[in-house]
Design an enzyme around this catalytic site. Structure first.
Site, PDB file in Angstrom:
ATOM      1  N   ASP A  64       0.190  -3.143   3.164  1.00 54.60           N
ATOM      2  CA  ASP A  64       0.907  -3.407   4.413  1.00 54.60           C
ATOM      3  C   ASP A  64      -0.091  -3.694   5.525  1.00 54.60           C
ATOM      4  O   ASP A  64      -1.195  -3.133   5.550  1.00 54.60           O
ATOM      5  CB  ASP A  64       1.781  -2.212   4.802  1.00 54.60           C
ATOM      6  CG  ASP A  64       2.881  -1.946   3.786  1.00 54.60           C
ATOM      7  OD1 ASP A  64       3.249  -2.883   3.060  1.00 54.60           O
ATOM      8  OD2 ASP A  64       3.364  -0.797   3.713  1.00 54.60           O
TER       9      ASP A  64
ATOM     10  N   ASP B 219       0.803  -1.680  -3.287  1.00 55.46           N
ATOM     11  CA  ASP B 219       1.092  -2.760  -2.343  1.00 55.46           C
ATOM     12  C   ASP B 219       0.239  -2.570  -1.096  1.00 55.46           C
ATOM     13  O   ASP B 219      -0.382  -1.527  -0.901  1.00 55.46           O
ATOM     14  CB  ASP B 219       2.586  -2.820  -1.988  1.00 55.46           C
ATOM     15  CG  ASP B 219       3.153  -1.446  -1.662  1.00 55.46           C
ATOM     16  OD1 ASP B 219       2.479  -0.672  -0.956  1.00 55.46           O
ATOM     17  OD2 ASP B 219       4.269  -1.144  -2.106  1.00 55.46           O
TER      18      ASP B 219
ATOM     19  N   ASP C 111       4.707   8.824   9.913  1.00 54.07           N
ATOM     20  CA  ASP C 111       5.149  10.129   9.424  1.00 54.07           C
ATOM     21  C   ASP C 111       4.038  11.174   9.293  1.00 54.07           C
ATOM     22  O   ASP C 111       4.081  12.227   9.929  1.00 54.07           O
ATOM     23  CB  ASP C 111       5.898   9.979   8.090  1.00 54.07           C
ATOM     24  CG  ASP C 111       5.150   9.137   7.061  1.00 54.07           C
ATOM     25  OD1 ASP C 111       3.957   8.836   7.280  1.00 54.07           O
ATOM     26  OD2 ASP C 111       5.755   8.775   6.039  1.00 54.07           O
TER      27      ASP C 111
END
Length: 413
Positions: free
Chosen positions: A56, A54, A126
Site C-alpha cells: 500500500d 501486498d 490502528d
C-alpha cells in the site's frame, strides 16, 4: 509533530525485497511532485522478517491527481474511503491520499475522506507497528508513533487511546487478534484491557468487512491459532455463538484439528487456493456431524439423506444468520459438499458401494473435503483413494461436468 528517521543501517530493509511495481508507483508520483511513501502492512512484514502479500502507498496526491498520473492503468474506487487502484498484469497496488480526522471522538467512523498530512494520516491508523512510512528514494524509515520500537519488541500497541479507537472502528479488534496470531506478537496491557471492554462493539461493524477478515484468516496459514484467540477473547461468542458454544465444549478440538490441517497445507504450498465453502465447512461440519451421529444412535436406521440435508440447512442458518449473511451460492456449495460426505462415507456400510461420479461441478468440493477428512482420519484414506480414482476416470472429458443455468421466468401477461 516531528518523526524519527531511521537509516537503512538501522532498519535493514533492502530495496531488493520490495515489489518493483510498488517502487515504480512511488517513483512516478514523486516525479510528478507528490510526497509518496510505502505504508503499513508491507513495512511491518519486512521488519518482522515476512514476505509482504501486498503493498500500500500513501501520497499527498488526491485520487483524481493519481488518476492523471497513471491514466488508464488507474481506477478510483470507494465512497466511504476513496482509493486509487493501479493495475498491473497480475496485481493491484493500492494508493491512498494522506487523511486526517477526529481521533479523539468515539463515534463510529462512517466517512473517511478528509485529506491531511503524513503526521495526521499516521495518527488515525490502528496500531503503532502499522504506522510507519518508508521512502525508497532515500531508504528512510519514517516513524511518528514509535512503531519501529514495537517491531523490535514484537509488541502490539494502539495508536492513541485504545478504548476510543476500538469504538471508532470495531474491526480493529479483529485485526488485533489477526496480527497476534500471524506474527506471535504480545498485546500491550492497556490495549488488551480496553479491547476486552469493547468486545460487544464488534456487532456494530459492517458484516461484509468482518466476513472478509474472517475469510482472509481462514486462508492465512494461521487459522487455528486465530480461531483459538477469537474464542479465548470472547469475540467468537459475539459473532458466531453456535460455533463458539460447540468449540468450548468439544474436548476433541475437532474444529481446530481441521483448521490446523488446512494451515499445514497452506504453509506447505504457498500457491494453494482453498474455496470459501470448504473453509466455512471446517467450522460447520463438526457440529453437523455430531448432530447426525446423535440422531443415528437414537434411531434403529441411519437418517436418510433428505433429513441430513435439513439438518445442514438448519445449522447454516442458525450459525450464520445471527450476524453474517452468506450468499446463496456459498450456502448451496456448503449444503452440497457436506451432504455428499454421507454418500462418500455412508453411515451404514455398503456391500457394493456405487462410485458413480455425479454430473455436478460442485462434486469437486465434496471430494476435496473428503481428502481433508482423510488427512485427519486414516480410516478414510482408502475410501478417498477409490473415489479419487473414479473421479480421475471421468474428469478427462471436460464436458462431463455440466453447469446448469436457471431458466428465465416468462413475463406475466
Amino acid at each position: 509533530m516531528q518523526p524519527k528517521n531511521y537509516t537503512v543501517d538501522q532498519h535493514k530493509i533492502p530495496l531488493q525485497k520490495i515489489d518493483s511495481d510498488a517502487l515504480f508507483v512511488i517513483r512516478e508520483l514523486q516525479k510528478a511532485g507528490y510526497t509518496s511513501y510505502l505504508v503499513g502492512g508491507s513495512i511491518r512484514d519486512l521488519l518482522l522478517g515476512h514476505t509482504p502479500k501486498d503493498y500500500d502507498i500513501s501520497t499527498s496526491a488526491l485520487p483524481e491527481e493519481v488518476k492523471k498520473v497513471f491514466r488508464s492503468r488507474c481506477i478510483l474506487i470507494g465512497r466511504r474511503f476513496r482509493l486509487a487502484h493501479i493495475r498491473f498484469r497480475n496485481k493491484i497496488i493500492e494508493v491512498a491520499t494522506f487523511r486526517s480526522g477526529n481521533i479523539e471522538g468515539d463515534d463510529l467512523i462512517v466517512n473517511d475522506n478528509e485529506w491531511g498530512t503524513p503526521a495526521e494520516d499516521v495518527l488515525r491508523r490502528d496500531f503503532k507497528i502499522n504506522g510507519l512510512f518508508f521512502d525508497p528514494s532515500t531508504e528512510t524509515l519514517i516513524d511518528y508513533v514509535g512503531g519501529f520500537e514495537d517491531s523490535l519488541n514484537k509488541t502490539l500497541q494502539a495508536i492513541g487511546e485504545p478504548y476510543v479507537r476500538f469504538k471508532q472502528d470495531p474491526v480493529r479488534m479483529i485485526r488485533l487478534i489477526k496480527f497476534q496470531a500471524r506474527f506471535d506478537l504480545t498485546i500491550d496491557e492497556k490495549t488488551k484491557l480496553d479491547f476486552l471492554e469493547c468486545r460487544s462493539e464488534i456487532l456494530k461493524s459492517s458484516q461484509a468487512r468482518i466476513l472478509e477478515e474472517l475469510m482472509r484468516m481462514l486462508h492465512s496459514g494461521s487459522a487455528s491459532k486465530f480461531m483459538k484467540l477469537m474464542s479465548e477473547y470472547g469475540l467468537l461468542e459475539q459473532l458466531l455463538p453456535e460455533i463458539s458454544s460447540f468449540i468450548e465444549n468439544d474436548k476433541d478440538e475437532t474444529s481446530f484439528r481441521f483448521l490446523a490441517e488446512i494451515d499445514s497445507m497452506l504453509n506447505k504450498y504457498s500457491d494453494l487456493k482453498i474455496g470459501r465453502a470448504i473453509l466455512i465447512s471446517t467450522l460447520l461440519f463438526p457440529i453437523i456431524h455430531k448432530n447426525v451421529m446423535d440422531l443415528t444412535v437414537e434411531r434403529t436406521k441411519p437418517p436418510h439423506i433428505g433429513l441430513i440435508q435439513n439438518i445442514i440447512r438448519s445449522h447454516i442458518e442458525s450459525s450464520f444468520s445471527a450476524f453474517f449473511q452468506l450468499s446463496r451460492k456459498i450456502k448451496s456449495e456448503i449444503l452440497y459438499l457436506i451432504s455428499w460426505q454421507y454418500r462418500l462415507t455412508p453411515l451404514k456400510s455398503e456391500t457394493k458401494p456405487n462410485r458413480k461420479i455425479p454430473t455436478s461441478i460442485q462434486f469437486v468440493l465434496a471430494l476435496k473435503f473428503l481428502n481433508l477428512r482423510s488427512r485427519l482420519n486414516p480410516e478414510y484414506q482408502d475410501v478417498w483413494s477409490k473415489w479419487r480414482d473414479a473421479y480421475e476416470e471421468v474428469k478427462i472429458d471436460p464436458g462431463y461436468f455440466k453447469t446448469y443455468k436457471p431458466r428465465r421466468r416468462g413475463k406475466r401477461r
